[in-house]
Design a protein around this motif. Structure first.
Motif, PDB file in Angstrom:
ATOM      1  N   ASN A  81       0.832  -1.208   0.000  1.00 14.73           N
ATOM      2  CA  ASN A  81       0.000   0.000   0.000  1.00 14.73           C
ATOM      3  C   ASN A  81       0.863   1.252   0.000  1.00 14.73           C
ATOM      4  O   ASN A  81       1.906   1.292   0.638  1.00 14.73           O
ATOM      5  N   ILE A  82       0.375   2.248  -0.735  1.00 15.20           N
ATOM      6  CA  ILE A  82       1.108   3.516  -0.821  1.00 15.20           C
ATOM      7  C   ILE A  82       0.433   4.489   0.149  1.00 15.20           C
ATOM      8  O   ILE A  82      -0.735   4.837  -0.020  1.00 15.20           O
ATOM      9  N   LYS A  83       1.183   4.902   1.174  1.00 14.73           N
ATOM     10  CA  LYS A  83       0.576   5.714   2.237  1.00 14.73           C
ATOM     11  C   LYS A  83       0.809   7.208   2.064  1.00 14.73           C
ATOM     12  O   LYS A  83       0.080   8.007   2.640  1.00 14.73           O
ATOM     13  N   GLY A  84       1.816   7.592   1.306  1.00 19.30           N
ATOM     14  CA  GLY A  84       2.053   9.036   1.135  1.00 19.30           C
ATOM     15  C   GLY A  84       3.351   9.292   0.390  1.00 19.30           C
ATOM     16  O   GLY A  84       4.276   8.463   0.412  1.00 19.30           O
ATOM     17  N   VAL A  85       3.392  10.434  -0.281  1.00 16.31           N
ATOM     18  CA  VAL A  85       4.563  10.794  -1.099  1.00 16.31           C
ATOM     19  C   VAL A  85       5.014  12.187  -0.678  1.00 16.31           C
ATOM     20  O   VAL A  85       4.185  13.075  -0.490  1.00 16.31           O
ATOM     21  N   SER A  86       6.325  12.378  -0.520  1.00 18.17           N
ATOM     22  CA  SER A  86       6.827  13.739  -0.288  1.00 18.17           C
ATOM     23  C   SER A  86       8.115  13.945  -1.083  1.00 18.17           C
ATOM     24  O   SER A  86       8.688  12.984  -1.615  1.00 18.17           O
ATOM     25  N   ASN A  96      15.327   8.967  -6.524  1.00 15.07           N
ATOM     26  CA  ASN A  96      15.607  10.181  -7.312  1.00 15.07           C
ATOM     27  C   ASN A  96      14.486  10.448  -8.299  1.00 15.07           C
ATOM     28  O   ASN A  96      14.182  11.590  -8.615  1.00 15.07           O
ATOM     29  N   ASN A  97      13.925   9.347  -8.810  1.00 13.82           N
ATOM     30  CA  ASN A  97      12.841   9.477  -9.800  1.00 13.82           C
ATOM     31  C   ASN A  97      11.605   8.756  -9.298  1.00 13.82           C
ATOM     32  O   ASN A  97      11.702   7.650  -8.761  1.00 13.82           O
ATOM     33  N   LEU A  98      10.455   9.375  -9.534  1.00 13.27           N
ATOM     34  CA  LEU A  98       9.190   8.728  -9.177  1.00 13.27           C
ATOM     35  C   LEU A  98       8.316   8.684 -10.436  1.00 13.27           C
ATOM     36  O   LEU A  98       7.968   9.731 -10.996  1.00 13.27           O
ATOM     37  N   ILE A  99       8.012   7.469 -10.883  1.00 12.76           N
ATOM     38  CA  ILE A  99       7.133   7.320 -12.060  1.00 12.76           C
ATOM     39  C   ILE A  99       5.762   6.873 -11.559  1.00 12.76           C
ATOM     40  O   ILE A  99       5.634   5.815 -10.929  1.00 12.76           O
ATOM     41  N   VAL A 100       4.750   7.680 -11.832  1.00 15.94           N
ATOM     42  CA  VAL A 100       3.397   7.351 -11.365  1.00 15.94           C
ATOM     43  C   VAL A 100       2.637   6.680 -12.511  1.00 15.94           C
ATOM     44  O   VAL A 100       2.421   7.281 -13.568  1.00 15.94           O
ATOM     45  N   ALA A 101       2.272   5.418 -12.290  1.00 10.38           N
ATOM     46  CA  ALA A 101       1.625   4.611 -13.333  1.00 10.38           C
ATOM     47  C   ALA A 101       0.427   3.874 -12.751  1.00 10.38           C
ATOM     48  O   ALA A 101       0.191   2.707 -13.060  1.00 10.38           O
ATOM     49  N   THR A 102      -0.325   4.565 -11.888  1.00 11.12           N
ATOM     50  CA  THR A 102      -1.429   3.881 -11.200  1.00 11.12           C
ATOM     51  C   THR A 102      -2.750   3.956 -11.969  1.00 11.12           C
ATOM     52  O   THR A 102      -3.801   3.613 -11.425  1.00 11.12           O
ATOM     53  N   GLY A 103      -2.711   4.390 -13.225  1.00 15.54           N
ATOM     54  CA  GLY A 103      -3.895   4.279 -14.086  1.00 15.54           C
ATOM     55  C   GLY A 103      -4.984   5.275 -13.766  1.00 15.54           C
ATOM     56  O   GLY A 103      -4.792   6.259 -13.038  1.00 15.54           O
ATOM     57  N   LEU A 137      -5.308   7.611  -7.264  1.00 12.54           N
ATOM     58  CA  LEU A 137      -4.032   7.998  -6.644  1.00 12.54           C
ATOM     59  C   LEU A 137      -3.177   8.901  -7.543  1.00 12.54           C
ATOM     60  O   LEU A 137      -2.590   9.880  -7.069  1.00 12.54           O
ATOM     61  N   ALA A 138      -3.111   8.578  -8.824  1.00 11.73           N
ATOM     62  CA  ALA A 138      -2.257   9.378  -9.729  1.00 11.73           C
ATOM     63  C   ALA A 138      -2.720  10.832  -9.753  1.00 11.73           C
ATOM     64  O   ALA A 138      -1.895  11.758  -9.763  1.00 11.73           O
ATOM     65  N   TYR A 139      -4.041  11.037  -9.728  1.00 12.78           N
ATOM     66  CA  TYR A 139      -4.570  12.407  -9.748  1.00 12.78           C
ATOM     67  C   TYR A 139      -4.229  13.130  -8.442  1.00 12.78           C
ATOM     68  O   TYR A 139      -3.891  14.309  -8.448  1.00 12.78           O
ATOM     69  N   ASP A 140      -4.328  12.382  -7.322  1.00 12.41           N
ATOM     70  CA  ASP A 140      -4.017  13.004  -6.020  1.00 12.41           C
ATOM     71  C   ASP A 140      -2.550  13.435  -5.980  1.00 12.41           C
ATOM     72  O   ASP A 140      -2.224  14.524  -5.510  1.00 12.41           O
ATOM     73  N   ILE A 141      -1.663  12.552  -6.466  1.00  8.34           N
ATOM     74  CA  ILE A 141      -0.227  12.899  -6.449  1.00  8.34           C
ATOM     75  C   ILE A 141       0.027  14.089  -7.373  1.00  8.34           C
ATOM     76  O   ILE A 141       0.765  15.016  -7.034  1.00  8.34           O
TER      77      ILE A 141
END
Ligand code: FDA
Length: 389
Positions: free
Chosen positions: A126-131, A153-160, A172-176
């Motif tokens: 589970n992904i709880k938070g990104v900073s 160093n790199n964060l690729i968001v591919a949660t559809g 999730l991708a929209y929230d990030i």
């Protein structure tokens, strides 16, 4: 724990990105298995690309954004990959390529590529938070009951996108994206059946016809299927992406038949034949029966006047229908709209404002037609980001 690249979402785009992002890559997903939508796609055979993939097969606020990625990793590149893995495939129709065997072969292929690249996959995470501290991303994860923070160093968001929440789709991708100052355009279900009030087509549920459906200046010539709750079939799914709440669609039930000439000819040669008998030569009999009352299919061919023929033909070739809605994200194949492409670099898919942050696949405001175009976007956008990190 620290990695060079962290990828969120092990669907089509995330798996492909991991295969290209290099060995120091971690891919995480909350699902039990990777590529679940690939597994169920194309009736279990995965329509993995389209031979005629072109820029015009995509919708989005910026009609040019998708061109760069699709040009640099094309359908031919993906076909080569599939063939390299010995996966047999065939063209079904309209350039749509499917596995001869099972869609899980595509998942296995992507997993083999990912392993060869040296990337790691964590499922049930589970992904709880990104900073972000200006240089690195920190992502709080929960795995096997433990909290783990991964820096990257790199964060690729591919949660559809949002389609099929039952299969694990989340926003999730929209929230990030919003968290990092990106705009998310309005989203709505695409490639989705229409619903009609009072189960209007329930009596002819299961009837299919070739059709031409038009809405907002776009048209598709493919099959239409009447269902208990409304309309489905490829032509309907395609046009649903161009339709907006409250609008009408125009349905041509005889796109390749010159009914007017036929009726005028038979009025002379076959005047005692009933109109419904003649129509049943061109359309399914159950559909003719169903339409008989509302379209006034009375009398014999010999009784038809020119104006009456014109009205009949208009009814059958420009049938105006107003859907009450769609089946929504519950069954939609894709999500229209998404992360605004204006703030992404089209060559790399990286944010123009946050160094090292990438968005790929369905989460981005690029949506393909039915027929393998959405997977091709997932592959192409993933390769763009995977190669850039
Ligand atoms: P995708 O949805 O594949 O992957 C997202 C991943 O992120 C999932 O594994 C999910 O579990 C994970 N995730 C989401 N939220 C998370 C969170 N909060 N935490 C952790 N993980 C999270 N297209 C096509 O070209 N040909 C076809 O034949 C079909 N057929 C088809 C059938 C059906 C029934 C559907 C629903 C869709 C299709 N599609 C299709 C569309 C295609 O499946 C879709 O465009 C791609 O899967 C999009 O790939 P992504 O990797 O962007 O998202």
């Amino acid at each position: 724990m620290k990695v060079k690249t962290l990828i969120l979402g092990a669907g089509a785009a995330g798996l492909m990105a991991a295969a290209h992002a290099g060995p120091d890559t971690l891919l995480v997903d909350h699902a039990k298995a990777p590529g679940e939508k690939i597994r169920i796609s194309g009736g279990g055979r995965c329509n993995f690309t389209n031979m005629h993939c072109d820029f015009d097969n995509y919708l989005g606020a910026n009609p040019h954004f998708h061109k760069s990625a699709l040009t640099r990793y094309t359908q031919w590149d993906f076909i080569e990959l599939v063939s390299k893995h010995g996966i047999a495939w065939h063209e079904k129709t309209l350039g749509q390529l499917f596995c001869d065997g099972k869609a899980t072969q595509i998942v296995a292929m992507l997993m083999a590529e990912l392993e060869q690249a040296g990337a790691k996959l964590w499922l049930k995470t589970n992904i709880k938070g990104v900073s972000h501290n200006g240089a690195e991303f920190s992502v709080r994860l929960e795995r096997e009951g433990k909290s783990i923070t991964v820096t990257a160093n790199n964060l690729i968001v591919a949660t559809g996108g949002k389609s099929i929440p039952k299969m694990g789709a989340t926003g999730l991708a929209y929230d990030i994206a919003r968290q990092f100052g990106h705009t998310v355009t309005d989203t709505r279900p695409g490639l989705v059946p229409f619903t009609f009030d009072k189960d209007r087509f329930a009596p002819i549920s299961g009837v299919a016809v070739d059709s031409r459906i038009t809405c907002n200046g776009t048209r598709f010539d493919e099959a239409l299927l009447f269902t208990h709750r409304g309309l489905s079939g490829p032509a309907v799914l395609q046009i649903s992406s161009y339709w907006h709440e409250g609008q009408e669609i125009a349905v041509n039930l005889l796109p390749t038949t010159d009914l007017e000439s036929i009726l005028k000819g038979k009025r002379r040669s076959d005047g005692r034949k009933s109109l419904t008998t003649e129509l049943a030569h061109h359309l399914p009999a159950r559909l003719v029966d169903h339409l008989a009352q509302s379209m006034d299919f009375k009398g014999n061919l010999g009784d038809l006047s020119d104006p009456r023929i014109a009205v009949l033909c208009e009814g059958l070739t420009a049938w105006q229908l107003k859907p009450s809605g769609t089946e929504g994200y519950r069954t939609a194949e894709v999500t229209l709209g998404g992360i605004d492409t204006g703030s992404l670099n089209s060559k790399t898919m990286m944010s123009k404002t946050v160094q090292g942050l990438y968005f790929i696949g369905e989460a981005v405001d690029v949506t393909g037609w039915l027929g393998g175009f959405n997977f091709q976007w997932a592959w192409s956008s993933a390769v763009a980001a995977g190669q850039a990190v």
